[in-house]
Structure formats: C-alpha cells, structure tokens
Design an enzyme around this catalytic site. Structure first.
Site, PDB file in Angstrom:
ATOM      1  N   GLY A  10       3.626  52.808  30.270  1.00  0.00           N
ATOM      2  CA  GLY A  10       5.064  53.021  30.464  1.00  0.00           C
ATOM      3  C   GLY A  10       5.515  54.241  29.676  1.00  0.00           C
ATOM      4  O   GLY A  10       6.628  54.283  29.170  1.00  0.00           O
ATOM      5  N   SER A  12       6.164  57.350  30.550  1.00  0.00           N
ATOM      6  CA  SER A  12       6.904  58.460  31.169  1.00  0.00           C
ATOM      7  C   SER A  12       8.413  58.278  31.061  1.00  0.00           C
ATOM      8  O   SER A  12       9.169  59.157  31.470  1.00  0.00           O
ATOM      9  CB  SER A  12       6.500  58.602  32.641  1.00  0.00           C
ATOM     10  OG  SER A  12       6.853  57.424  33.336  1.00  0.00           O
ATOM     11  N   SER A 146       9.862  41.967  21.986  1.00  0.00           N
ATOM     12  CA  SER A 146      11.328  42.123  22.037  1.00  0.00           C
ATOM     13  C   SER A 146      11.943  41.067  21.130  1.00  0.00           C
ATOM     14  O   SER A 146      11.319  40.018  20.882  1.00  0.00           O
ATOM     15  CB  SER A 146      11.812  41.897  23.476  1.00  0.00           C
ATOM     16  OG  SER A 146      13.223  41.747  23.519  1.00  0.00           O
ATOM     17  N   TYR A 159      11.896  36.514  30.945  1.00  0.00           N
ATOM     18  CA  TYR A 159      11.722  37.626  29.993  1.00  0.00           C
ATOM     19  C   TYR A 159      11.355  37.122  28.594  1.00  0.00           C
ATOM     20  O   TYR A 159      10.379  37.589  27.993  1.00  0.00           O
ATOM     21  CB  TYR A 159      13.001  38.472  29.946  1.00  0.00           C
ATOM     22  CG  TYR A 159      12.853  39.751  29.159  1.00  0.00           C
ATOM     23  CD1 TYR A 159      12.202  40.859  29.689  1.00  0.00           C
ATOM     24  CD2 TYR A 159      13.362  39.869  27.865  1.00  0.00           C
ATOM     25  CE1 TYR A 159      12.069  42.041  28.965  1.00  0.00           C
ATOM     26  CE2 TYR A 159      13.235  41.038  27.132  1.00  0.00           C
ATOM     27  CZ  TYR A 159      12.588  42.124  27.694  1.00  0.00           C
ATOM     28  OH  TYR A 159      12.455  43.293  26.965  1.00  0.00           O
ATOM     29  N   ILE A 192      18.381  48.676  22.862  1.00  0.00           N
ATOM     30  CA  ILE A 192      18.220  50.096  22.525  1.00  0.00           C
ATOM     31  C   ILE A 192      18.983  50.928  23.544  1.00  0.00           C
ATOM     32  O   ILE A 192      18.829  50.733  24.750  1.00  0.00           O
ATOM     33  CB  ILE A 192      16.711  50.496  22.529  1.00  0.00           C
ATOM     34  CG1 ILE A 192      15.898  49.602  21.575  1.00  0.00           C
ATOM     35  CG2 ILE A 192      16.546  51.982  22.197  1.00  0.00           C
ATOM     36  CD1 ILE A 192      16.290  49.657  20.112  1.00  0.00           C
TER      37      ILE A 192
HETATM   38  P1  NAD Z   1      11.875  51.661  30.873  1.00  0.00           P
HETATM   39  O1  NAD Z   1      12.223  50.942  32.124  1.00  0.00           O
HETATM   40  O2  NAD Z   1      12.246  53.083  30.728  1.00  0.00           O
HETATM   41  O3  NAD Z   1      10.302  51.557  30.586  1.00  0.00           O
HETATM   42  C1  NAD Z   1       9.427  50.660  31.231  1.00  0.00           C
HETATM   43  C2  NAD Z   1       8.219  51.437  31.698  1.00  0.00           C
HETATM   44  O4  NAD Z   1       7.218  50.521  32.175  1.00  0.00           O
HETATM   45  C3  NAD Z   1       8.518  52.389  32.853  1.00  0.00           C
HETATM   46  O5  NAD Z   1       7.941  53.646  32.566  1.00  0.00           O
HETATM   47  C4  NAD Z   1       7.812  51.756  34.052  1.00  0.00           C
HETATM   48  O6  NAD Z   1       7.351  52.696  34.997  1.00  0.00           O
HETATM   49  C5  NAD Z   1       6.656  51.047  33.367  1.00  0.00           C
HETATM   50  N1  NAD Z   1       6.127  49.944  34.174  1.00  0.00           N
HETATM   51  C6  NAD Z   1       6.824  48.925  34.736  1.00  0.00           C
HETATM   52  N2  NAD Z   1       5.992  48.102  35.410  1.00  0.00           N
HETATM   53  C7  NAD Z   1       4.741  48.597  35.247  1.00  0.00           C
HETATM   54  C8  NAD Z   1       3.450  48.195  35.691  1.00  0.00           C
HETATM   55  N3  NAD Z   1       3.267  47.108  36.455  1.00  0.00           N
HETATM   56  N4  NAD Z   1       2.394  48.964  35.332  1.00  0.00           N
HETATM   57  C9  NAD Z   1       2.546  50.069  34.574  1.00  0.00           C
HETATM   58  N5  NAD Z   1       3.732  50.507  34.136  1.00  0.00           N
HETATM   59  C10 NAD Z   1       4.818  49.781  34.465  1.00  0.00           C
HETATM   60  O7  NAD Z   1      12.563  50.810  29.716  1.00  0.00           O
HETATM   61  P2  NAD Z   1      12.278  50.747  28.136  1.00  0.00           P
HETATM   62  O8  NAD Z   1      13.497  50.183  27.553  1.00  0.00           O
HETATM   63  O9  NAD Z   1      11.740  52.030  27.618  1.00  0.00           O
HETATM   64  O10 NAD Z   1      11.172  49.613  28.069  1.00  0.00           O
HETATM   65  C11 NAD Z   1       9.947  49.749  27.383  1.00  0.00           C
HETATM   66  C12 NAD Z   1       9.571  48.418  26.778  1.00  0.00           C
HETATM   67  O11 NAD Z   1      10.524  48.068  25.776  1.00  0.00           O
HETATM   68  C13 NAD Z   1       9.552  47.235  27.769  1.00  0.00           C
HETATM   69  O12 NAD Z   1       8.414  46.439  27.509  1.00  0.00           O
HETATM   70  C14 NAD Z   1      10.816  46.474  27.419  1.00  0.00           C
HETATM   71  O13 NAD Z   1      10.729  45.117  27.749  1.00  0.00           O
HETATM   72  C15 NAD Z   1      10.902  46.713  25.929  1.00  0.00           C
HETATM   73  N6  NAD Z   1      12.218  46.513  25.313  1.00  0.00           N
HETATM   74  C16 NAD Z   1      13.264  47.324  25.631  1.00  0.00           C
HETATM   75  C17 NAD Z   1      14.507  47.126  25.018  1.00  0.00           C
HETATM   76  C18 NAD Z   1      15.703  47.999  25.356  1.00  0.00           C
HETATM   77  O14 NAD Z   1      16.829  47.695  24.944  1.00  0.00           O
HETATM   78  N7  NAD Z   1      15.522  49.093  26.085  1.00  0.00           N
HETATM   79  C19 NAD Z   1      14.647  46.118  24.068  1.00  0.00           C
HETATM   80  C20 NAD Z   1      13.550  45.304  23.753  1.00  0.00           C
HETATM   81  C21 NAD Z   1      12.328  45.523  24.370  1.00  0.00           C
END
Ligand code: NAD
Length: 255
Positions: A10, A12, A146, A159, A192
């Site tokens: 993930g 990108s 998370s 989730y 975030i």
């Molecule tokens: P995001 O949607 O930008 O990132 C998720 C990434 O995972 C994307 O690049 C997507 O292409 C990739 N992805 C999704 N399904 C996939 C698969 N089957 N195979 C390979 N890649 C896949 O959002 P983010 O907030 O940067 O999330 C990153 C991580 O942080 C996640 O695990 C999310 O649960 C966790 N998270 C985010 C927050 C927040 O507030 N943003 C809080 C707690 C945890």
C-alpha cells in the site's frame, strides 16, 4: 538506510507513501506493492523516486498467496535480501467506502473481504518476509494495525476484528522469530488526516473530525502523516523492541 531494502505494501498512497518518501530520503531501495495498475501509481512512484534511493513497483493483491509468493520471489531475485518491511495495505469497514454497519447487518462477503486484505494480507506478506529474514538472521517488520484493533468501534463492521488480528499476528511473529534477530512490531494509528481512508470516512460524516477532536481524542487533534512516519522509522531501527503496539492516537487508547 543507505542501500537497504524496504518493502512497503500500500506504498503508493497515504501512510504507505509517506513512509516510502522518508525511506527514499534515507537512500533506501524502496519496493512498493499495491493492488493498483502501474499506470495509476506511476505519478506516486516518480514522486517517491525524486527524493533519492531507488524505487521498484510490483502490482500485488496481498490477499492472494499466488500473487504474494510470485512478487516476493522477484524481489529476492532482484535484491537478494529484505531489511525492512512495512505491511500497511488495508481497507476500511466496507472495502472502499465507509459504510457503517453493525455485526448483524454485515454480509458474509463484506466480512471475508476485510479479513482477507487486512489480516490474511499481513500474514501472507510476513510469511515470505520472515522466510528471507530468517536466512539473513536479521530484519525488522512493522505492521499497520489501528486503534480500532484495540478499542472496538461499534458499527465499524469487520475492521476492528481484522486489526485486532494484526496485533495478534504481530505478537505471534515476534515470538516465533526472536531467535533469528527479527523484530516485529505494529503501529496503531488513530484517525489520521488526509489519507483516502480518512477522506472516505469524513465524506460520510463531515462533522466527524469536530466530534472526534471534541469528544474522543484526548489531545483534541487529528494525527498527521509525519507523526506516523516518525513512529514507523523508530520501530524499523529498534534493536530491543519487539511485539510492541505503538499508539499514535492522541491518547485514545487510554480514554
Ligand atoms: P489508503 O487507502 O491511502 O491506503 C491503503 C493502501 O492499501 C492503498 O494504497 C491501496 O491501494 C492498498 N491496498 C488495498 N487493498 C489492497 C490489496 N488487496 N493488495 C494490495 N494493496 C492493497 O489509506 P491509509 O490511511 O494510508 O491506510 C493505510 C493503512 O493505515 C491501512 O491499513 C489502514 O487500515 C490503516 N489506518 C489508517 C488510519 C487513518 O486514519 N488513515 C487509521 C488507522 C489505521
């Protein structure tokens, strides 16, 4: 990190991309895995590359062992080692959009999808990373759990359970691999600002940020990407910290 190999799933977008940029600034060989076609992520890959180091991209669905095994074979044959891994790919409660559902409203397909990407995906990537790191007798893995995996949020579907699974997998992998000098830790971010995942959530409820800051987050502010990046970099370099869950949540876990 000069010349070290860092695999980021993930990588990108959002948190993964922010960590990839920091690794590139530190002259690492950054390897990004994502489910997207290269055309869609080329801009991000070029941007990460502009900071230094080198960047490779592999399309990979982390929930498919066939995909994961094939991609890790390519990574090992290209670089010969993996020094750091950030297993970060994940999806929200309803896959892409944020649709709040209780356990009784959840379909089998929604449950399976979230568990497959968020939990099975972390296990599968760790499986191949650990096999290589055991040969090296060295390595550092950080998984993205998370706050939702520690404190259950009602109507967040599968989730919370999927992220609780990531915390459990982190502890198990840390125990099973300590004799190989492999450290396995996870981060537990609270909300975030500025990632696709959090944007999808606030598009469902525009007042969400205000409510969170006033009533839920003790430090009364959303987290920012640089705070997550700093924690991941700290855990990457940890030499005596393993099996840890590091909260980046403004104190939500103690409330
Ligand atoms: P995001 O949607 O930008 O990132 C998720 C990434 O995972 C994307 O690049 C997507 O292409 C990739 N992805 C999704 N399904 C996939 C698969 N089957 N195979 C390979 N890649 C896949 O959002 P983010 O907030 O940067 O999330 C990153 C991580 O942080 C996640 O695990 C999310 O649960 C966790 N998270 C985010 C927050 C927040 O507030 N943003 C809080 C707690 C945890």
């Amino acid at each position: 990190m000069n010349g070290k190999v860092v695999v980021i799933t993930g990588g990108s977008t959002g948190i993964g991309k922010a960590v990839a940029i920091e690794c590139a600034k530190n002259q690492a060989n950054v390897v990004i895995l994502s489910i997207e076609d290269y055309e869609k992520v080329e801009g991000a890959v070029r941007e990460i590359e502009s900071y230094g180091g080198s960047v490779s991209y592999y399309k990979c669905d982390v929930s498919s062992e066939e995909n994961v095994s094939e991609v890790f074979t390519k990574i090992i044959s290209k670089y010969g080692r993996i020094d750091y891994a950030f297993n970060n790919a994940g999806i929200g409660p309803d896959g892409v959009r944020m649709q709040y559902k209780s356990l009784i409203e959840l379909s089998e397909g929604e449950w399976d999808k979230v568990l497959e990407v968020n939990m099975k995906g972390v296990w599968l990537c760790m499986k191949y990373e650990l096999m290589q790191m055991r040969k090296q007798k060295d390595g550092s893995i950080v998984n993205t759990a998370s706050i939702g995996g520690y404190k259950m949020a009602p109507e967040f579907g599968a989730y919370g359970p999927s992220k609780a699974g990531v915390i459990a997998l982190t502890e198990l992998a840390a125990l099973e691999n300590s004799e190989y000098n492999i450290k396995v830790n996870c981060i537990c971010p609270g909300p975030i600002k500025g990632t696709e995942l959090s944007k999808n959530s606030s598009s469902v409820n525009p007042d969400e940020e205000k409510i969170l800051c006033e009533h839920v987050i003790p430090l009364k502010k959303m987290g920012v990407l640089s705070e997550v990046v700093n924690s991941v970099m700290f855990l990457f370099e940890s030499t005596h910290t393993t099996g840890q869950k590091l909260f980046i949540d403004g104190g939500m876990h103690i409330k």
